[in-house]
Design a protein around this motif. Structure first.
Motif, PDB file in Angstrom:
ATOM      1  N   THR A  32     -18.825  54.604 135.326  1.00  0.00           N
ATOM      2  CA  THR A  32     -20.264  54.886 135.345  1.00  0.00           C
ATOM      3  C   THR A  32     -21.063  53.634 134.998  1.00  0.00           C
ATOM      4  N   THR A  33     -20.629  52.897 133.992  1.00  0.00           N
ATOM      5  CA  THR A  33     -21.322  51.670 133.591  1.00  0.00           C
ATOM      6  C   THR A  33     -21.339  50.644 134.722  1.00  0.00           C
ATOM      7  N   LEU A  34     -20.192  50.446 135.373  1.00  0.00           N
ATOM      8  CA  LEU A  34     -20.114  49.481 136.469  1.00  0.00           C
ATOM      9  C   LEU A  34     -20.992  49.878 137.655  1.00  0.00           C
ATOM     10  N   VAL A  35     -20.991  51.165 138.008  1.00  0.00           N
ATOM     11  CA  VAL A  35     -21.802  51.623 139.139  1.00  0.00           C
ATOM     12  C   VAL A  35     -23.289  51.545 138.795  1.00  0.00           C
ATOM     13  N   LEU A  36     -23.670  51.913 137.580  1.00  0.00           N
ATOM     14  CA  LEU A  36     -25.077  51.806 137.179  1.00  0.00           C
ATOM     15  C   LEU A  36     -25.538  50.357 137.174  1.00  0.00           C
ATOM     16  N   LYS A  37     -24.683  49.454 136.743  1.00  0.00           N
ATOM     17  CA  LYS A  37     -25.017  48.028 136.759  1.00  0.00           C
ATOM     18  C   LYS A  37     -25.284  47.565 138.193  1.00  0.00           C
ATOM     19  N   GLU A  38     -24.442  48.026 139.117  1.00  0.00           N
ATOM     20  CA  GLU A  38     -24.615  47.701 140.539  1.00  0.00           C
ATOM     21  C   GLU A  38     -25.896  48.326 141.087  1.00  0.00           C
ATOM     22  N   LEU A  39     -26.155  49.583 140.757  1.00  0.00           N
ATOM     23  CA  LEU A  39     -27.358  50.264 141.239  1.00  0.00           C
ATOM     24  C   LEU A  39     -28.637  49.626 140.702  1.00  0.00           C
ATOM     25  N   ASN A  40     -28.614  49.237 139.442  1.00  0.00           N
ATOM     26  CA  ASN A  40     -29.812  48.718 138.787  1.00  0.00           C
ATOM     27  C   ASN A  40     -30.004  47.216 138.960  1.00  0.00           C
ATOM     28  N   SER A  41     -29.210  46.589 139.833  1.00  0.00           N
ATOM     29  CA  SER A  41     -29.372  45.154 140.072  1.00  0.00           C
ATOM     30  C   SER A  41     -30.623  44.856 140.905  1.00  0.00           C
ATOM     31  N   GLY A  42     -31.191  45.864 141.553  1.00  0.00           N
ATOM     32  CA  GLY A  42     -32.408  45.690 142.343  1.00  0.00           C
ATOM     33  C   GLY A  42     -33.643  46.009 141.518  1.00  0.00           C
ATOM     34  N   THR A  44     -35.368  49.021 141.570  1.00  0.00           N
ATOM     35  CA  THR A  44     -35.418  50.408 141.131  1.00  0.00           C
ATOM     36  C   THR A  44     -34.404  50.663 140.028  1.00  0.00           C
ATOM     37  N   GLU A  45     -34.798  51.454 139.031  1.00  0.00           N
ATOM     38  CA  GLU A  45     -33.881  51.811 137.956  1.00  0.00           C
ATOM     39  C   GLU A  45     -33.375  53.229 138.185  1.00  0.00           C
ATOM     40  N   TYR A  46     -32.057  53.384 138.211  1.00  0.00           N
ATOM     41  CA  TYR A  46     -31.425  54.662 138.518  1.00  0.00           C
ATOM     42  C   TYR A  46     -30.741  55.248 137.297  1.00  0.00           C
ATOM     43  N   LYS A  47     -30.602  56.560 137.291  1.00  0.00           N
ATOM     44  CA  LYS A  47     -29.804  57.294 136.315  1.00  0.00           C
ATOM     45  C   LYS A  47     -28.682  57.987 137.065  1.00  0.00           C
ATOM     46  N   LEU A  48     -27.520  58.096 136.436  1.00  0.00           N
ATOM     47  CA  LEU A  48     -26.361  58.701 137.080  1.00  0.00           C
ATOM     48  C   LEU A  48     -25.438  59.263 136.003  1.00  0.00           C
ATOM     49  N   SER A  49     -25.014  60.512 136.177  1.00  0.00           N
ATOM     50  CA  SER A  49     -24.084  61.097 135.208  1.00  0.00           C
ATOM     51  C   SER A  49     -22.653  60.767 135.625  1.00  0.00           C
ATOM     52  N   GLY A  50     -21.776  60.702 134.648  1.00  0.00           N
ATOM     53  CA  GLY A  50     -20.369  60.443 134.920  1.00  0.00           C
ATOM     54  C   GLY A  50     -19.747  61.533 135.770  1.00  0.00           C
ATOM     55  N   GLU A  51     -20.161  62.789 135.540  1.00  0.00           N
ATOM     56  CA  GLU A  51     -19.609  63.900 136.312  1.00  0.00           C
ATOM     57  C   GLU A  51     -19.995  63.791 137.790  1.00  0.00           C
ATOM     58  N   ARG A  52     -21.265  63.479 138.067  1.00  0.00           N
ATOM     59  CA  ARG A  52     -21.683  63.338 139.472  1.00  0.00           C
ATOM     60  C   ARG A  52     -20.926  62.194 140.139  1.00  0.00           C
ATOM     61  N   LEU A  53     -20.789  61.074 139.456  1.00  0.00           N
ATOM     62  CA  LEU A  53     -20.068  59.934 140.006  1.00  0.00           C
ATOM     63  C   LEU A  53     -18.613  60.296 140.298  1.00  0.00           C
ATOM     64  N   ARG A  54     -17.951  60.924 139.337  1.00  0.00           N
ATOM     65  CA  ARG A  54     -16.547  61.307 139.500  1.00  0.00           C
ATOM     66  C   ARG A  54     -16.375  62.247 140.689  1.00  0.00           C
ATOM     67  N   ARG A  55     -17.169  63.303 140.736  1.00  0.00           N
ATOM     68  CA  ARG A  55     -17.069  64.277 141.825  1.00  0.00           C
ATOM     69  C   ARG A  55     -17.375  63.634 143.176  1.00  0.00           C
ATOM     70  N   PHE A  56     -18.403  62.809 143.249  1.00  0.00           N
ATOM     71  CA  PHE A  56     -18.795  62.168 144.500  1.00  0.00           C
ATOM     72  C   PHE A  56     -17.674  61.270 145.022  1.00  0.00           C
ATOM     73  N   ALA A  57     -17.118  60.428 144.147  1.00  0.00           N
ATOM     74  CA  ALA A  57     -16.062  59.497 144.562  1.00  0.00           C
ATOM     75  C   ALA A  57     -14.800  60.239 145.006  1.00  0.00           C
TER      76      ALA A  57
END
Length: 135
Positions: A32-42, A44-57
């Motif tokens: 989750t930390t790595l994906v949020l870091k990637e998302l927030n490099s632009g 826009t600031e994003y929020k993401l739960s670990g459960e959503r990330l796990r299920r999506f992947a």
């Protein structure tokens, strides 16, 4: 400061970039930390739960998951997978006396299995799938 939830395309792209650099990720929190870091490099600031990330992947077949379990008090077997929220399939066996008993329930999407002695997922290790990620 306003936060946004990433759409599926943005999230898939961020997961792809993270998995290119990391073949194995040792916890859901780290993933989750790595994906949020990637998302927030632009901008826009994003929020993401670990459960959503796990299920999506898992459902996009981008990762395979190794699950470490802890035991708890015996209880009824779950009908829904606690990892990816898919319906669990019953695995049955015939006893010597001819009875058919349920020995476990298994998830068709991920590697979760539930046994009569209840096991609860406690740690996830994510491994990049080559068929979901082409290098």
């Amino acid at each position: 400061m306003a936060y946004r939830r990433p759409d599926d395309e943005t999230l898939e792209s961020a997961i792809f970039d993270v998995l290119i650099r990391n073949q194995t990720i040792k916890s859901q929190n780290e993933f989750t930390t790595l994906v949020l870091k990637e998302l927030n490099s632009g901008e826009t600031e994003y929020k993401l739960s670990g459960e959503r990330l796990r299920r999506f992947a898992i459902l996009k077949d981008m990762v395979s998951v190794d699950i470490e379990y802890r035991t708890s008090r015996p209880s009824a077997l779950p009908d829904i997978c606690p990892v990816c929220k898919s319906n669990l399939e019953s695995v049955k066996n015939s006893t010597l006396s001819g009875e058919i008993i349920e020995i476990k329930r298994k998830c068709p999407c991920c590697s979760y299995s539930a046994y009569p002695r209840h096991f609860i997922p406690s740690k996830y290790t994510f491994n990049r799938r080559t068929r979901g990620i082409s290098l």
